[in-house]
Design a protein around this motif. Structure first.
Motif, PDB file in Angstrom:
ATOM      1  N   MET A   1       9.738 -10.930  27.324  1.00 18.71           N
ATOM      2  CA  MET A   1       9.302 -12.100  27.101  1.00 18.71           C
ATOM      3  C   MET A   1       8.436 -12.164  25.664  1.00 18.71           C
ATOM      4  O   MET A   1       8.804 -11.461  25.226  1.00 18.71           O
ATOM      5  CB  MET A   1       7.568 -11.606  27.332  1.00 18.71           C
ATOM      6  CG  MET A   1       6.776 -13.072  27.898  1.00 18.71           C
ATOM      7  SD  MET A   1       4.885 -12.835  28.244  1.00 18.71           S
ATOM      8  CE  MET A   1       4.979 -10.779  28.557  1.00 18.71           C
ATOM      9  N   THR A   2       8.866 -13.532  25.742  1.00 20.64           N
ATOM     10  CA  THR A   2       8.933 -14.301  23.633  1.00 20.64           C
ATOM     11  C   THR A   2       7.809 -15.289  24.008  1.00 20.64           C
ATOM     12  O   THR A   2       7.105 -15.647  25.130  1.00 20.64           O
ATOM     13  CB  THR A   2      10.355 -15.463  23.872  1.00 20.64           C
ATOM     14  OG1 THR A   2      11.041 -14.796  24.425  1.00 20.64           O
ATOM     15  CG2 THR A   2      10.092 -15.801  23.099  1.00 20.64           C
ATOM     16  N   THR A   3       6.948 -15.277  22.618  1.00 24.42           N
ATOM     17  CA  THR A   3       5.825 -15.046  22.607  1.00 24.42           C
ATOM     18  C   THR A   3       5.939 -16.176  21.507  1.00 24.42           C
ATOM     19  O   THR A   3       7.092 -15.708  20.348  1.00 24.42           O
ATOM     20  CB  THR A   3       4.685 -14.459  22.208  1.00 24.42           C
ATOM     21  OG1 THR A   3       4.318 -13.661  23.553  1.00 24.42           O
ATOM     22  CG2 THR A   3       3.348 -15.261  21.524  1.00 24.42           C
ATOM     23  N   ASP A   4       5.847 -17.824  20.908  1.00 25.57           N
ATOM     24  CA  ASP A   4       6.050 -18.154  19.540  1.00 25.57           C
ATOM     25  C   ASP A   4       4.254 -18.032  18.993  1.00 25.57           C
ATOM     26  O   ASP A   4       2.770 -18.115  20.059  1.00 25.57           O
ATOM     27  CB  ASP A   4       6.096 -19.916  19.889  1.00 25.57           C
ATOM     28  CG  ASP A   4       7.251 -19.895  20.423  1.00 25.57           C
ATOM     29  OD1 ASP A   4       8.269 -19.138  20.328  1.00 25.57           O
ATOM     30  OD2 ASP A   4       7.780 -20.926  21.247  1.00 25.57           O
ATOM     31  N   THR A   5       4.535 -17.500  18.154  1.00 18.88           N
ATOM     32  CA  THR A   5       2.947 -17.448  16.682  1.00 18.88           C
ATOM     33  C   THR A   5       3.423 -18.487  15.777  1.00 18.88           C
ATOM     34  O   THR A   5       4.668 -18.245  15.092  1.00 18.88           O
ATOM     35  CB  THR A   5       3.349 -16.235  16.223  1.00 18.88           C
ATOM     36  OG1 THR A   5       2.814 -15.483  17.536  1.00 18.88           O
ATOM     37  CG2 THR A   5       2.458 -15.943  15.643  1.00 18.88           C
ATOM     38  N   THR A   6       2.183 -18.880  15.587  1.00 19.81           N
ATOM     39  CA  THR A   6       2.794 -19.632  13.785  1.00 19.81           C
ATOM     40  C   THR A   6       1.170 -18.904  12.704  1.00 19.81           C
ATOM     41  O   THR A   6       0.054 -18.220  12.901  1.00 19.81           O
ATOM     42  CB  THR A   6       1.854 -21.452  14.440  1.00 19.81           C
ATOM     43  OG1 THR A   6       2.874 -21.829  15.573  1.00 19.81           O
ATOM     44  CG2 THR A   6       1.919 -21.493  12.918  1.00 19.81           C
TER      45      THR A   6
ATOM     46  N   GLY B   1       6.219  -6.918  21.751  1.00 23.83           N
ATOM     47  CA  GLY B   1       6.472  -5.616  22.091  1.00 23.83           C
ATOM     48  C   GLY B   1       7.157  -4.744  21.198  1.00 23.83           C
ATOM     49  O   GLY B   1       7.363  -3.482  21.099  1.00 23.83           O
ATOM     50  N   GLN B   2       8.499  -5.572  20.866  1.00 23.33           N
ATOM     51  CA  GLN B   2       8.958  -5.031  19.506  1.00 23.33           C
ATOM     52  C   GLN B   2       8.372  -5.862  18.134  1.00 23.33           C
ATOM     53  O   GLN B   2       8.430  -5.159  17.103  1.00 23.33           O
ATOM     54  CB  GLN B   2      10.792  -5.447  19.314  1.00 23.33           C
ATOM     55  CG  GLN B   2      10.956  -5.248  20.486  1.00 23.33           C
ATOM     56  CD  GLN B   2      12.402  -5.244  20.491  1.00 23.33           C
ATOM     57  OE1 GLN B   2      13.051  -6.355  20.374  1.00 23.33           O
ATOM     58  NE2 GLN B   2      13.412  -4.580  21.330  1.00 23.33           N
TER      59      GLN B   2
ATOM     60  N   GLY C   1      12.918  -8.305  16.767  1.00 22.46           N
ATOM     61  CA  GLY C   1      12.335  -8.467  18.442  1.00 22.46           C
ATOM     62  C   GLY C   1      11.912 -10.072  17.672  1.00 22.46           C
ATOM     63  O   GLY C   1      11.744 -11.085  18.845  1.00 22.46           O
ATOM     64  N   VAL C   2      12.099 -10.229  16.352  1.00 24.71           N
ATOM     65  CA  VAL C   2      12.082 -11.867  16.120  1.00 24.71           C
ATOM     66  C   VAL C   2      13.583 -12.673  16.719  1.00 24.71           C
ATOM     67  O   VAL C   2      14.734 -12.402  16.233  1.00 24.71           O
ATOM     68  CB  VAL C   2      11.922 -12.359  14.464  1.00 24.71           C
ATOM     69  CG1 VAL C   2      12.381 -13.510  13.900  1.00 24.71           C
ATOM     70  CG2 VAL C   2      10.922 -11.599  14.495  1.00 24.71           C
TER      71      VAL C   2
END
Length: 75
Positions: A1-6, A50-51, A30-31
């Motif tokens: 699963m990928t998350t976008d963080t600003t 997770g990474q 993990g990026v």
């Protein structure tokens, strides 16, 4: 699963800084993708939480000599 963080990144002064921030963030395991906006001083990072945790992303920017803070995440 990928998350976008600003991240809010203070101290970005030009194209070379943008490139340096992207390189530092991309080096975090993990990026998968980064985007840095010079005008808004924000970096958007797609990552596997997770990474690559948000504190790890902030630390990578700070080790590059800039200030960073989490602006939020979305899945």
């Amino acid at each position: 699963m990928t998350t976008d963080t600003t991240l809010k990144v203070r101290g970005v002064r030009g194209a070379s800084c943008v490139s340096h921030v992207r390189k530092c963030l991309t080096g975090v395991q993990g990026v998968s993708q980064t985007s840095v906006n010079l005008a808004t001083e924000e970096a958007t990072v797609s990552h596997d939480p997770g990474q690559a945790s948000v504190p790890a992303l902030v630390q990578a920017v700070e080790q590059a000599g800039l200030n960073a803070a989490d602006r939020g995440s979305r899945r």
